[in-house]
Each structure stands twice: as structure tokens, then as C-alpha cells.
Scaffold this active site. Structure first.
Site, short mmCIF file in Angstrom:
data_model
loop_
_atom_site.label_atom_id
_atom_site.label_comp_id
_atom_site.label_asym_id
_atom_site.label_seq_id
_atom_site.Cartn_x
_atom_site.Cartn_y
_atom_site.Cartn_z
N ALA A 1 0.80 -1.23 0.00
CA ALA A 1 0.00 0.00 0.00
C ALA A 1 0.83 1.27 0.00
CB ALA A 1 -0.92 0.00 1.22
N THR A 2 2.12 1.17 0.28
CA THR A 2 2.97 2.37 0.30
C THR A 2 3.95 2.39 -0.87
OG1 THR A 2 4.51 1.25 1.79
CG2 THR A 2 2.78 2.58 2.80
N HIS B 1 1.04 -6.19 -23.04
CA HIS B 1 0.20 -5.08 -23.51
C HIS B 1 -0.15 -5.20 -24.99
CE1 HIS B 1 1.27 -3.59 -19.68
NE2 HIS B 1 2.30 -2.84 -20.02
N LYS C 1 -7.11 0.74 -20.67
CA LYS C 1 -7.01 1.94 -21.50
C LYS C 1 -8.27 2.07 -22.35
CE LYS C 1 -2.57 3.04 -20.62
NZ LYS C 1 -2.12 4.33 -20.08
N LYS D 1 1.66 -7.93 -13.11
CA LYS D 1 2.78 -8.50 -13.85
C LYS D 1 4.10 -8.03 -13.23
CE LYS D 1 3.63 -5.21 -17.62
NZ LYS D 1 5.08 -5.07 -17.54
N ASP E 1 5.19 2.42 -5.07
CA ASP E 1 5.02 3.40 -6.15
C ASP E 1 3.71 3.22 -6.90
OD1 ASP E 1 7.37 4.65 -5.59
OD2 ASP E 1 8.55 3.65 -7.15
N ARG F 1 -3.23 0.74 -35.21
CA ARG F 1 -3.58 1.30 -36.52
C ARG F 1 -3.85 0.17 -37.52
NH1 ARG F 1 0.65 4.00 -40.71
NH2 ARG F 1 -0.79 5.14 -42.06
N GLU G 1 8.06 5.40 -26.06
CA GLU G 1 8.33 6.18 -24.85
C GLU G 1 9.56 7.05 -25.06
OE1 GLU G 1 7.41 4.06 -20.95
OE2 GLU G 1 8.10 2.42 -22.22
#
Length: 790
Positions: free
Chosen positions: A33-34, A267, A208, A174, A36, A370, A243
Site C-alpha cells: 500500500a505504500t 500489452h 485503456k 505482472k 510506487d 492502426r 516512450e
């Protein structure tokens, strides 16, 4: 505390009365819970769930948990909770009350030992008894490293399950293994504690909005898509995640996983499944959706080394050396960029290239799917006068825009010359304006453009789906293992392949551009000399050692380069034979070693004189030719079906006669010998390709074989020590009559026998390969570095 919260919500008019509250209580336990992920996304997602479901009839408590002791852990967690935000359209007063109640319903626990889990279970049960509530279910969200999964699962299963009648949902992040074997091991461990329906493996890309809408879009637009959503109309599909950030700060993870495991295996593969799967009759039936996804995954053609191009940004090595305390001589082959060509063998998609691409330190941050359609039109009107809605010469495409990039928002774009899509007005709105904006070289006005009415974070979407029990938004064990089974062979084949270096950002220019050539991928531009690292321990340029092995010429190189050299030498031999006699008689061995050669010949040697070539088999297993164990079956799959060799120039061994296999009385060996004598001058083949077994056998001539090692019979029946035992084979007598014999030896597994053979004389009964010595021809050894040097 819970009763006071309920009373406050009743006063606000935001919660049902106790009489209406029949659905029970849900306890949400966030492990890690703490961390990232919890700080960035999960607490906000849980708060969004609370805001959405506060009037649903369920009551909630939220339990943050970590290894940190109570006081510091509690402070860390509540520092995060105080920063939670409401959506812009939420009224400020209501937002303040909801946030205050969420904080009151949240508490921190140290979960470190089995006793800690038992105490947590008691606290939940005591709270429910005190408030007079029935438990509907528990959600355990594992925001922890996978190595901790098994121990936590054991504790939950033994002492923290909800009571009978309440459901359990365990949410897993994951990575789910790093290859098929590790994924199978982790899956086996988890399934010993949880049932399949209790496990929710998260791939946040399924949350997404653009990705999540692919299936509904296909379903709602079937009238337009049914005629064109297939190989006859789709030119190619691109699934891309770029990215601008590098891997600095994450190199310990990246060195283990790399870009393919990090992004493509999960993904991008999930997006690919949404595109290629057959639409189920009912999208709301989870089991139908999952069955169709699995079927699509299993229809993908296997990946090979040349299915991918790999890159690594130039500063990565220094980041690894700095963060992992590696020496200056440490060489990493971890790819930070990959482009992979995926193809499906399904009837709908056969022949359509699917390009999956991702990388760090690239020129822009963007993600999209696409679908580019074929364009068969020719337009006489000049381009400037073409109308986007009617001109058939403008590009036709459907784009699921995941985010960032030029649009900076999730979107669905459909070329105006395709169709006006049906979109649900409650969740997607048409976007107009922005005339100066271009997407894939076309003004935005060339598309129908839709964006979400309300943008939602992927984790908020997925947490909502967990609450509703929507398993089709998550990865089942069966789908997970099928995905790893697809990707693991590629990962193994490239594990030592040096990636192309690239400077990063806009300076990459065209360095990472790649093209499709005969079912393979290759970079379009050569790697600049100034980027090559002279200290690399594995040569990527073509290098061969030419020397002697057993008094015969030796060609040695890395496996890929060796196969390239061998294919060129086979083509040269073919051209020489055709120039002299008008035909080329080529005899090929079976097994796994020549497969790469077959593929190379099929995909790169278009000038090969196949029309004048006769293809023979050196040996065959005594199985039907349609059996996957058959050497002819392998030859057909990897070579014959891809080349234009005349049907009557192909000569399979007659192992299947009179509805039986390799029976001496049927005379199969004599038939093949007579066919050779009738067509091959002096029964001297222009070229015979052999391999080498770990026991020294070649063709299907095994140590101490009763037939084929001595005498003058051309074709013999032999016995193999491994199944299928019965074989038909050229004899040493026939092999040694050839004008040229090439022996191909590849792989580390052949190092010991290669070393042994290099030291012995002619002892064919012990080592059949040692009996290969063409009487008037040439013997050449092609041995890769791994077999030669170990």
C-alpha cells in the site's frame, strides 16, 4: 466508525437506507500500500470505485498493508490518501465529504507473518459483527513483487479467506514469469491456493479506454466491418507503444526482462487479440470472449529469430554499470527497442503483417493501434482537389489512439472514405475542429474522430471491473501460458543477439526504421560505425573462420552467418551444375539442423534455379509423409511450399507402400535406388547435405548399423535408437559418390561430438560420420562457433 460513516452518507442522501442495503460488505486489502504503483494509481482507483459505488448497496472498508511497521506505515499511507482527487465534474462539497469518508474507512496493517493475516481476518469479522453486516466478498490486490506471491497466497488461503457464501478476488500484477517455464511454475503455485475464477491478472492496457473499446467498436460496426475486416482488405496492422523516457532507475528490472517481456508479450499482445479474435455471439458472456481470445492466440504463427529487430539506446550500458555496479567490461544484450512481425494462420488473417513495436528513449511518447486498409483505387483528380469523404485515393484506416502524441487523449479515428462509425453517445463524443492537426500525414478533418466523454485512468477502469467480476478484462492462466508459449522461442533465439545501438530521442532519425522482407524484418539503414562498440564480445558483422577439419575445408561463423554462407554456397553449386548439365540434383537430410537453411533459401534466394533442380531426401523416418515427424513434412513446410520447384522434380522416399511402412518385401529401397539411377548420372548427386548427431550418426546411419555402413547398396533400411525407430537412408556408398558433400553442425549440444570427431580416423562402425569421404568429390564442413568452440 463504519456506522458513523453510513449515517453521514445517509444524511448526505448519497447512500441507500439500511433496508435497501442488501448486497453486503466488501473488504478491500491493498498489499504494497505504500509502494510506487499504489501511490500513483491504485489508491486513486480505489477512491474512484468508492465514489462510483457509494450508492450501490455495498458498504466498504479499505485495508492498506505492507511490511513496514504500524506507525511509519500508517503515516506513509495517509500522506498518499490526503492527496487523492475527485474528477473535475464532481461537486466540491460532495468531493470533500466522500474523501473524508474514504479516509475514515481506510486503515493500515503490517502484514508480515502468518499471525498478522489471522489478526486481520479477526478484525474484519469483528467489524462486521459489530455493524450487523453480511460479508459479500474480499478483494486482495497484490501490488508486490511476484517472488512474494506464493507466501502471501498461502497466508490468505489458510487464515484470511472470507466465510462461505462470500466471494474472494485476488488481483495480481505482472510480471507473471519471464518465460513459459517460470510462468507455468508460478501458475501452479497460485492454483494450489486459489481457484481460477478467484484470480484476476492485471494488464493495465486492457483498462485503456481506446483498447477497451476495440471489441465493442467491432461489435457495434459489424455491418461496415464484416466485408473488410480480413486479409483481402487489410494491408497491415501496427500496434505501437513509444516512450521518450529511458530505463534509468529501472535497470535491475530491465536487465531481467527487456522490452519484449515488459511490453510486447503482454500489452501489445492483448491489443492484438482484440483485433484478430473472432467476435463472440455475445460480448457480455465472459467465457465466450476468453475462448475466442485463446483461439486467436493459438492461431499465431511461431516466431523466429528473424521475426524481430532489436535496439538498445546508447547510454543503457552506462546506466546498468552505474546502478548494478557492473565493471566497464560488462556487455548487456538487453533490448530497449523491438519491432516484431507477427502473422496469423487463421483463415481471416493469413498473410496480413501485424507489426508490434515498442521502445525506450524514442522521439515521442505515443501509443496506438492502426489498421491500414488496402487501396486499389487510382484517382485522376489532383490530390489537392480530393474530398476526404468521397475520394477513394486517400488512405483508409481505423486508429485506436491510446494516448499522448499529437492528440494527447484517447480517441477512435475512422477515415471518412470508409464509413461513419456507430459510437455510444453516452461514453464517446465526436470531436470537431483542430484543422491544423495531422495524424499519420493526414489532416484531422480526413477522419471521423471520437474521444471519451469522461477520461478515466486505466486502473480505475480495471478496479471497477474487478468489483463487477468482469473476468474478460483480465488474463486467465490458460491465456497467459499460451502467450508465453508463443513468445518464449523468440526470446530464447535472441538471448545472445547484440541489439543495434541508437543515440536516443530525435537523434535516432531513421536508424530504427525497419522493413518486411519475405516474412522477416530487417533494419532499412546500416548501423553507423561510430555507434558500434569495439568491445562487444559477440560479433554482429559477418565473420567466418576458414580452415581445415578432418583434412577437409571448414567454414565456421555464428549460426546466423553460417547459414547465410551455406545458402549462398548451395546456390553457387546449383548454378554451376545447371550451367554444365542443365539440372541440379540436391539431396537433403532431415532433422532440425537444416530448417534454418530451408527458410533462408525460401526467403532470400529468389534467383535460385529451382525450375532446374531435383530435390531428393537423404533419409526418412518410416511414418506417413503427412506426419509431423516426417522429414518430407518438414521440408515441405519450410521450403517446398515457398518455392517454384516443378512437382515432378520432388522425390520423397517411398516409405509408405501397400498401406504399410518400410516393409522389406515392398522393395521401397530398391524403388528409390532405381529412380536415382534413372535420373541422376552415375548416381552421383551434385550436392548432398548431411548433419551430425550427438552419437556420431549422419543421415540415418547409426553406430553399428547392420545396413549402409559397408557394401554397395545405394538405399537401405536402418534402425534408430530413438523413436520412430525404422528409417530409410542413403548408404555411405551412395553419399560418397556425390560431387560435393556439405556437413552442417550447429549448436552447443554438438560441441562434444565435434571435438571427438576431430580426433578420430575413419571408423564408420563407431562414428558413421567418419566414413563420409567422397571418392572423387569435395567434402566441406559448416560448423558454427558454439559447436566448434563450446
Amino acid at each position: 466508525m463504519l456506522r458513523r460513516v453510513l449515517c453521514t452518507m445517509l444524511f448526505m442522501g448519497a447512500f441507500p437506507s439500511p433496508a435497501e442495503m442488501s448486497q453486503g460488505h466488501i473488504s478491500v486489502v491493498l498489499l504494497g500500500a505504500t509502494g510506487d504503483l499504489a501511490k500513483k494509481y491504485l489508491w486513486q482507483g480505489l477512491f474512484q470505485l468508492y465514489m462510483d459505488q457509494v450508492s450501490s448497496g455495498h458498504s466498504f472498508t479499505f485495508h492498506g498493508a505492507a511490511l513496514t511497521a504500524l506507525e511509519p506505515g500508517q503515516k506513509l499511507m495517509f500522506d498518499v490518501l490526503k492527496k487523492l482527487a475527485c474528477p473535475p465534474d464532481e461537486a466540491p462539497d460532495r468531493c470533500a465529504v466522500l474523501k473524508d469518508q474514504f479516509l475514515k474507512l481506510s486503515q493500515y496493517h503490517q502484514l508480515k507473518t502468518a499471525e498478522n493475516y489471522t489478526v486481520l481476518n479477526r478484525e474484519i469479522e469483528a467489524l462486521l459483527r459489530q455493524e450487523g453486516l453480511k460479508e459479500a466478498g474480499r478483494i486482495f490486490y497484490f501490488s508486490v513483487p511476484p517472488f512474494a506471491y506464493t507466501e502471501i497466497a498461502r497466508h490468505i488461503n489458510s487464515s484470511c479467506r472470507p466465510p462461505p457464501g462470500a466471494w474472494l478476488r485476488v488481483v495480481l500484477e505482472k510480471p507473471f514469469g519471464h518465460d513459459l517455464e517460470s510462468a507455468q511454475q508460478l501458475a501452479a503455485e497460485l492454483t494450489s491456493f486459489f481457484r481460477e475464477e478467484e484470480m484476476y491478472r492485471v494488464d493495465h492496457y486492457l483498462g485503456k479506454q481506446a483498447v477497451a473499446h476495440i471489441l465493442p467498436f467491432r461489435d457495434q460496426n459489424q455491418q461496415f466491418l464484416d466485408p473488410i475486416w480480413n486479409r483481402h482488405h487489410v494491408e497491415r496492422v501496427e500496434i505501437v507503444l513509444k516512450e521518450t523516457v529511458d530505463a534509468k532507475g529501472r535497470t535491475s528490472f530491465y536487465e531481467q526482462y527487456g522490452v519484449i517481456r515488459d511490453v510486447l508479450q503482454n500489452h501489445l499482445t492483448e491489443a492484438l487479440m482484440f483485433l484478430t479474435m473472432e467476435l463472440p455471439a455475445n460480448l457480455s458472456r465472459t467465457e465466450e470472449v476468453l475462448r475466442c481470445k485463446l483461439q486467436a492466440l493459438r492461431s499465431l504463427r511461431g516466431l523466429e529469430k528473424h521475426s524481430a529487430v532489436l535496439g538498445q539506446y546508447q547510454a543503457y550500458a552506462s546506466h546498468v554499470q552505474e546502478e548494478l555496479k557492473k565493471g566497464q567490461d560488462y556487455v548487456s544484450t538487453t533490448p530497449t527497442f523491438a519491432g516484431v512481425l507477427v502473422q496469423s494462420d487463421s483463415l481471416r488473417w493469413e498473410g496480413v503483417p501485424f507489426l508490434l513495436t515498442s521502445g525506450k528513449a524514442l522521439d515521442e511518447r505515443v501509443g496506438y493501434v492502426r489498421v491500414l486498409f488496402k487501396n486499389r483505387a487510382y484517382c485522376t483528380q489532383s490530390e489537392t482537389l480530393r474530398d476526404a469523404g468521397h475520394s477513394q485515393c486517400k488512405a483508409k484506416q481505423i486508429i485506436f489512439y491510446i494516448g499522448h502524441g499529437a492528440l494527447n487523449t484517447p480517441a477512435v479515428l475512422v477515415s471518412r472514405n470508409l464509413f461513419r462509425p456507430v459510437m455510444p453517445k453516452s461514453s464517446w463524443r465526436e470531436v470537431v475542429g483542430q484543422p491544423d492537426l495531422h495524424v499519420f500525414g493526414q489532416p484531422l478533418s480526413d477522419y471521423y474522430v471520437y474521444s471519451p466523454v469522461k477520461e478515466r485512468d486505466a486502473y480505475s477502469v480495471l478496479i471497477s471491473n474487478i468489483y463487477h467480476g468482469r473476468k474478460d478484462f483480465f488474463i486467465t492462466t490458460e491465456n497467459l501460458l499460451a502467450s508465453w508459449a508463443f513468445w518464449t522461442p523468440l526470446l530464447n533465439s535472441i538471448s545472445h543477439q547484440p541489439p543495434r545501438l541508437y543515440p536516443g530521442g530525435v537523434e535516432n532519425q531513421n536508424l530504427l526504421d525497419f522493413e518486411m522482407v519475405s516474412g522477416e524484418l530487417a533494419f532499412t539503414a546500416a548501423e553507423p560505425v561510430e555507434l558500434l562498440n569495439p568491445d562487444r564480445s559477440m560479433p554482429s558483422d559477418f565473420k567466418t573462420i576458414q580452415s581445415k577439419f578432418r583434412q577437409s575445408p571448414l567454414v565456421s561463423a555464428w549460426s546466423e552467418d553460417l547459414i547465410s554462407q551455406l545458402a549462398s554456397d548451395v546456390e553457387k553449386a546449383a548454378n554451376r551444375a545447371v550451367a554444365v548439365s542443365g539440372q541440379f540434383h540436391l539431396a537433403l537430410s532431415g532433422g532440425s539442423s537444416p530448417v534454418a537453411l530451408f527458410q533462408r533459401l525460401a526467403r532470400h534466394h529468389y534467383a535460385f534455379p529451382w525450375r532446374h533442380t531435383h530435390v531428393w531426401l537423404v533419409d526418412e523416418r518410416c511414418v506417413p509423409l503427412t506426419d509431423p515427424e516426417s522429414n518430407f513434412f518438414s521440408l515441405h513446410n519450410h521450403l517446398l511450399q515457398s518455392i517454384r520447384v516443378p512437382y515432378f522434380n520432388v522425390h520423397p522416399m517411398p516409405v509408405h507402400l501397400n498401406q504399410r511402412l518400410c516393409v522389406e518385401e515392398d522393395g521401397g529401397t530398391e524403388l528409390y535406388a532405381k529412380e536415382i539411377a534413372a535420373l541422376v548420372a552415375n548416381s552421383s548427386f551434385d550436392l548432398v547435405l548431411l548433419g551430425l548427431g550427438t552419437d556420431g550418426h549422419t543421415a540415418s546411419l547409426f553406430p553399428d548399423s547392420e545396413n549402409g555402413l559397408e557394401g554397395t547398396r545405394a538405399v537401405v533400411l536402418t534402425e534408430s535408437p530413438v523413436k520412430p525407430h525404422q528409417r530409410m537412408s542413403f548408404s555411405l556408398f551412395l553419399i560418397n559418390k556425390a560431387r560435393q558433400v556439405f556437413v552442417l553442425v550447429v549448436g552447443k549440444g554438438k560441441h562434444d561430438i565435434t571435438t571427438q570427431i576431430s580426433r578420430v580416423g575413419r571408423q564408420p562402425r563407431k562414428w558413421p560420420i567418419s566414413g563420409v569421404s567422397p571418392s572423387s568429390g569435395q567434402l566441406v564442413w559448416y560448423v558454427d562457433y558454439e559447436a566448434l568452440l563450446g
